[in-house]
Design an enzyme around this catalytic site. Sequence first.
Site, PDB file in Angstrom:
ATOM      1  N   GLY B  15     -12.779  35.452  -5.139  1.00 60.18           N
ATOM      2  CA  GLY B  15     -12.951  35.125  -3.756  1.00 60.18           C
ATOM      3  C   GLY B  15     -14.428  35.712  -3.473  1.00 60.18           C
ATOM      4  N   GLY B  17     -15.654  35.816  -0.334  1.00 66.35           N
ATOM      5  CA  GLY B  17     -15.910  36.145   0.967  1.00 66.35           C
ATOM      6  C   GLY B  17     -16.451  37.558   1.474  1.00 66.35           C
ATOM      7  N   VAL B  83      -7.472  29.924  -7.921  1.00 68.85           N
ATOM      8  CA  VAL B  83      -6.698  30.811  -9.217  1.00 68.85           C
ATOM      9  C   VAL B  83      -5.076  30.780  -8.852  1.00 68.85           C
ATOM     10  CG1 VAL B  83      -5.877  33.117  -9.469  1.00 68.85           C
ATOM     11  CG2 VAL B  83      -8.420  32.610  -9.212  1.00 68.85           C
ATOM     12  N   GLU B 174     -12.529  33.791  21.656  1.00 69.10           N
ATOM     13  CA  GLU B 174     -13.804  33.341  21.381  1.00 69.10           C
ATOM     14  C   GLU B 174     -13.850  31.890  21.659  1.00 69.10           C
ATOM     15  OE1 GLU B 174     -16.579  36.661  19.091  1.00 69.10           O
ATOM     16  OE2 GLU B 174     -15.235  35.346  17.969  1.00 69.10           O
ATOM     17  N   ASP B 305      -9.183  41.687   3.379  1.00 73.66           N
ATOM     18  CA  ASP B 305      -7.669  40.908   3.882  1.00 73.66           C
ATOM     19  C   ASP B 305      -6.576  41.315   3.259  1.00 73.66           C
ATOM     20  OD1 ASP B 305      -9.508  40.659   6.137  1.00 73.66           O
ATOM     21  OD2 ASP B 305      -9.013  38.473   6.280  1.00 73.66           O
ATOM     22  N   GLN B 323     -15.792  44.429   8.412  1.00 71.49           N
ATOM     23  CA  GLN B 323     -16.260  45.633   8.235  1.00 71.49           C
ATOM     24  C   GLN B 323     -15.430  46.427   7.101  1.00 71.49           C
ATOM     25  OE1 GLN B 323     -18.723  47.596   8.339  1.00 71.49           O
ATOM     26  NE2 GLN B 323     -19.984  45.804   9.380  1.00 71.49           N
TER      27      GLN B 323
END
Lengths: 437, 437
Positions: B15, B17, B83, B174, B305, B323
């Site tokens: 990953g 990210g 994966v 948003e 996450d 964060q």
Amino acid sequence: MNIPQTSFPRVIIVGGGFAGLAAARALENQELQVVLIDKHNYHTFQPLLYQVATGGLEPDSIAFPLRKRFNDIENFYFRLAKVTGINAEKQIVETTIGNLEYDELILATGSTTNFFGNTNIQKYAMEMKSVPQALNIRSLVLENFEEALLVTDLEKRRALMNFVIVGGGPTGVELAGALAEMKKGILPKDYPDLDIREMKINLIQSSGELLKGMSEASSEKSEDFLIKLGVDVWKNLRVLDYDGETVTTNSEDHFKAQTVIWAAGVKGAAVNGLAEECVIERANRFKVDEYNKIIGYDNIYAIGDVACMETKDYESGHPMMAQPAIQQGRLLGKNIIAKLKKKKQKPFKYKDKGSMATIGRNKAVVDLPKWKFQGFFAWFVWMFVHLFSLIGFRNKAVVFMNWVYNYIRFDRETRLIIRPYKKKNKYSFKEQENGNY
Amino acid sequence: MNIPQTSFPRVIIVGGGFAGLAAARALENQELQVVLIDKHNYHTFQPLLYQVATGGLEPDSIAFPLRKRFNDIENFYFRLAKVTGINAEKQIVETTIGNLEYDELILATGSTTNFFGNTNIQKYAMEMKSVPQALNIRSLVLENFEEALLVTDLEKRRALMNFVIVGGGPTGVELAGALAEMKKGILPKDYPDLDIREMKINLIQSSGELLKGMSEASSEKSEDFLIKLGVDVWKNLRVLDYDGETVTTNSEDHFKAQTVIWAAGVKGAAVNGLAEECVIERANRFKVDEYNKIIGYDNIYAIGDVACMETKDYESGHPMMAQPAIQQGRLLGKNIIAKLKKKKQKPFKYKDKGSMATIGRNKAVVDLPKWKFQGFFAWFVWMFVHLFSLIGFRNKAVVFMNWVYNYIRFDRETRLIIRPYKKKNKYSFKEQENGNY
């Protein structure tokens, strides 16, 4: 199609390319209703598609929303639809979203790739006439490199790193040059484990010269530039077939390649429904008179790539490029206004402003009517003209920024596989998953 | 996977990210081989996906090519793959392009949309966790407006202009704000024939407050901002189902809408193959200790996450945001180096830098640990932080340029339907043609 019937005559324009936009522009704010129909909701700046295909520009910077272009124009309507036919007797345009009557009809449907009837090539080769097609090439080039990393079989790996561009016109030349610059500056850094010498870029031209239609100096210099960039230029070689693995030609040369880009021909995108006599079969363009009126019709016109105006200087019609399209569109707009005001119309006369092509960094060729030059200054002129021709301030600014960045950093950062291309040939990497991957 | 076996230990990161990149960064230029695996060849800056979905930013400006990020790092390998499983006994990662042994394995697979088992909603609603998904929303919104123009049946037209966003977290808030700004400044100009009052933007939140997890002031102010922008905010309303036409809820309220965006939940994207006990079933996240080590394993870690570190302050794990992901990735990288050097490792302690959300022009809410503020200055801070957090100079520059342009011109110019979205519900506009349209 839910367009109000007014007392004004209705002009329908099919196609929002260079020709259609110029015509629409010329028809603005008259006592007319103008309806523009396009299958995309944006205008495509086709001359820069090759930079999208090679990761130099984002697609959104060469596309401009058509609705925005006409935001504040009265009596203007845009419809997102595909035109499927014309009923000239009833004066009706048939589309995927219904029929619409016209008083004057302008066909500016442009051109499509011409595979000359070869269904194999059509199936396996890539084309580059639209933004999604350019993005498909971008994805495929990168996917092939990702796959080449995994393949230990030498022949297969070389096929993944072998690029064949068929057609030595501006599209083929510019794409070959841009790929060569990727080979030089980008791919060796991104794929240090691959032997970049295994990457081949072949440009195949059936005749004896590149950039046919430009000057001999430009033709020769562009070949020179390409060879210096490492492109293998094959002239007088005709591609016969491509089965997804091997490109066969009229000589003993053949190419095992997983990427073949077909830039060897375009044909008009003539719309169905008009009399057979008014379509030039081989070119699929509408025969028009010097007022761009389609032969045999009083209120149907063709402009741009789909129009073929046979004149003394241009026996088989004007070149299928932006300039004739824009000039025809602009004049036709004025002539339609003149016609409705019962004033005299002006016949079309093409003003050749010249042509140009870029091969790479500091390398371009420019033929102006009275001056032909190549190299750095030509490249600078090419950039200036293209930047200036883009629609919209934002697009100009983003393209400019990218060019400055790419120039200073020797980089092309939009090398992204946003939507993997679903390969039709053998070494398929993986399936595209429902567009949501 | 064609990756050389060296004497260095191999760390595989799954990953690219925020978490994976931070870990990779921390592991650079050590006596290690690092292999990064991602299903995309780019990093996605997820916090700005909503601006791609609403035509404010081009997708390429919030995606950064992963290979470029590690161009000059020794012993670093990137592989484009999915994966599919893990064999912890043999220390092997299984992927779509083959298997690979690891010495240390970092799972940073992030999260996916959580439909809580409702297959109807999963089928008909839009999600927004990736660039292609954001582009699908962009296409759908515009396609619906194009279609609304053609529909004379009032109920159908209103359904096309009715937008339901489920979930009042940052994404929902948003997105609702950005849609409301499109309604205000863009769509009435582009579609003057439509009655823009027929366009509804509904934000549905099952609990009694928006932006749960932020301060009460921010929650209230964001609702205030949304209402001022014309969003219908529905609190304490739970969506039960959506059949492609009607959203039903736990009250009498229901919504006939052609566009439902599901932002009501995410779950970890846990990888198959590890022991059942280490996965928290409902959240689909890996239970990790304070060193981000997955419970029960010695050399398998989860960060971001997909990791759930149950602490006193965060009983059900840290918030699934950038964060914690970045901080965990960075620390884990350092800890793995320490482990290999047989030095002491540091337990993770989340440093909450605060959170923020933007609702629209000059309208944002910011919660810093010691200061909470809303309005213009918050909006300015939001922009600065997001611009600063983007990877790459080019991306920063293009985003900045777009923001300045959009702000000055009240515009969003990337309202392009590059690839039409193939609707699954009833009022299908037209077929997507083989991706080449």
